[in-house]
Design a protein around this motif. Sequence first.
Motif, mmCIF file in Angstrom:
data_model
loop_
_atom_site.group_PDB
_atom_site.id
_atom_site.type_symbol
_atom_site.label_atom_id
_atom_site.label_comp_id
_atom_site.label_asym_id
_atom_site.label_seq_id
_atom_site.Cartn_x
_atom_site.Cartn_y
_atom_site.Cartn_z
ATOM 1 N N THR A 268 -11.435 -55.083 11.607
ATOM 2 C CA THR A 268 -10.549 -55.192 11.589
ATOM 3 C C THR A 268 -10.336 -55.913 12.284
ATOM 4 O O THR A 268 -9.221 -56.963 13.866
ATOM 5 C CB THR A 268 -9.752 -54.662 12.878
ATOM 6 O OG1 THR A 268 -10.530 -53.684 13.817
ATOM 7 C CG2 THR A 268 -9.686 -52.927 11.958
ATOM 8 N N LYS B 46 -6.312 -54.504 18.521
ATOM 9 C CA LYS B 46 -7.062 -52.755 17.929
ATOM 10 C C LYS B 46 -6.668 -52.275 19.932
ATOM 11 O O LYS B 46 -7.489 -52.796 20.883
ATOM 12 C CB LYS B 46 -8.324 -52.852 17.430
ATOM 13 C CG LYS B 46 -9.828 -53.718 17.801
ATOM 14 C CD LYS B 46 -10.045 -53.524 16.886
ATOM 15 C CE LYS B 46 -11.128 -55.261 16.808
ATOM 16 N NZ LYS B 46 -10.706 -55.791 16.698
ATOM 17 N N LYS C 7 -4.615 -56.721 6.181
ATOM 18 C CA LYS C 7 -5.011 -58.161 7.303
ATOM 19 C C LYS C 7 -4.615 -59.490 6.804
ATOM 20 O O LYS C 7 -4.239 -60.279 6.988
ATOM 21 C CB LYS C 7 -6.191 -58.020 7.320
ATOM 22 C CG LYS C 7 -6.653 -56.395 8.799
ATOM 23 C CD LYS C 7 -8.361 -57.116 8.642
ATOM 24 C CE LYS C 7 -9.153 -58.450 9.401
ATOM 25 N NZ LYS C 7 -10.179 -58.680 9.624
ATOM 26 N N CYS D 21 -8.188 -58.493 14.185
ATOM 27 C CA CYS D 21 -7.117 -58.328 14.955
ATOM 28 C C CYS D 21 -6.924 -57.651 16.191
ATOM 29 O O CYS D 21 -7.888 -57.327 16.795
ATOM 30 C CB CYS D 21 -6.778 -57.280 14.286
ATOM 31 S SG CYS D 21 -6.214 -57.791 12.665
ATOM 32 N N PHE E 234 -3.673 -52.744 15.548
ATOM 33 C CA PHE E 234 -4.540 -51.157 14.830
ATOM 34 C C PHE E 234 -4.203 -50.166 16.418
ATOM 35 O O PHE E 234 -5.252 -50.920 17.214
ATOM 36 C CB PHE E 234 -6.045 -51.443 14.870
ATOM 37 C CG PHE E 234 -6.017 -52.218 12.945
ATOM 38 C CD1 PHE E 234 -5.493 -51.198 11.918
ATOM 39 C CD2 PHE E 234 -6.134 -53.292 12.724
ATOM 40 C CE1 PHE E 234 -5.388 -51.904 10.382
ATOM 41 C CE2 PHE E 234 -6.149 -53.825 11.530
ATOM 42 C CZ PHE E 234 -5.709 -53.244 10.220
#
Length: 217
Positions: free
Chosen positions: A69, A74, A38, A72, A46
């Motif tokens: 996460t 995902k 990250k 991010c 992800f």
Amino acid sequence: MMNLNLQPKANQPLVVLCLGAHSDDIEIGCGGSLLHFKKAFPQLRFHWVVFSAAGARGREASKAVELFTAGCEKQVVLKDYRDGFLPSSGGAVKDFFEELKAQVTPDIIFTHWQGDAHQDHRLISELTWNTFRNHLILEYEIPKYDGDMGRPSVFVSLDAPQYKQKVDNLLEAFESQRGKPWFAPETFLGLMRLRGMESNSPSGYAEAFHSRKLVVQ
């Protein structure tokens, strides 16, 4: 020791596929490395799959994904296969892997080590290699009573915020595991300290992985 640096495609996010048999496996095995990624890669996507994450364990898994996460992009899939009985559902699990292969083209895959003593872990490792045959696959390790720790060959150095944050996230997310003697900061920090020593990590801490095949270009 020579360092290898991942280079994502130009203007493309680094795509990371994380596979775990149970709801805390990914976080224990490679949580620190995911935090490292990250920081290292501004664009990171992800794909996160847990095969045995029913009920309360599924809720814990969802919380852990958010902790590891945050910020991010995902896609999370939580399956409800029976803990300890994954090999008996091998056909259905294989079918899911084939569906997954059609949905994601990962740059790196984190999965279980093939030499793990737990039957669920070994099945996920085997099917990872059967399905994704031309990818960078790193097999993580899970400390346990069985004493099945191996000699990994790939190391990710972790700085102080990362290895500390990994432990904090594990304890925060997985409330149901806190009463188990092995699920303790000393276990996770001790393993990372050992792998940091083996890899001469500047911080003294690292995570380690098994790699069956690594192509240098």
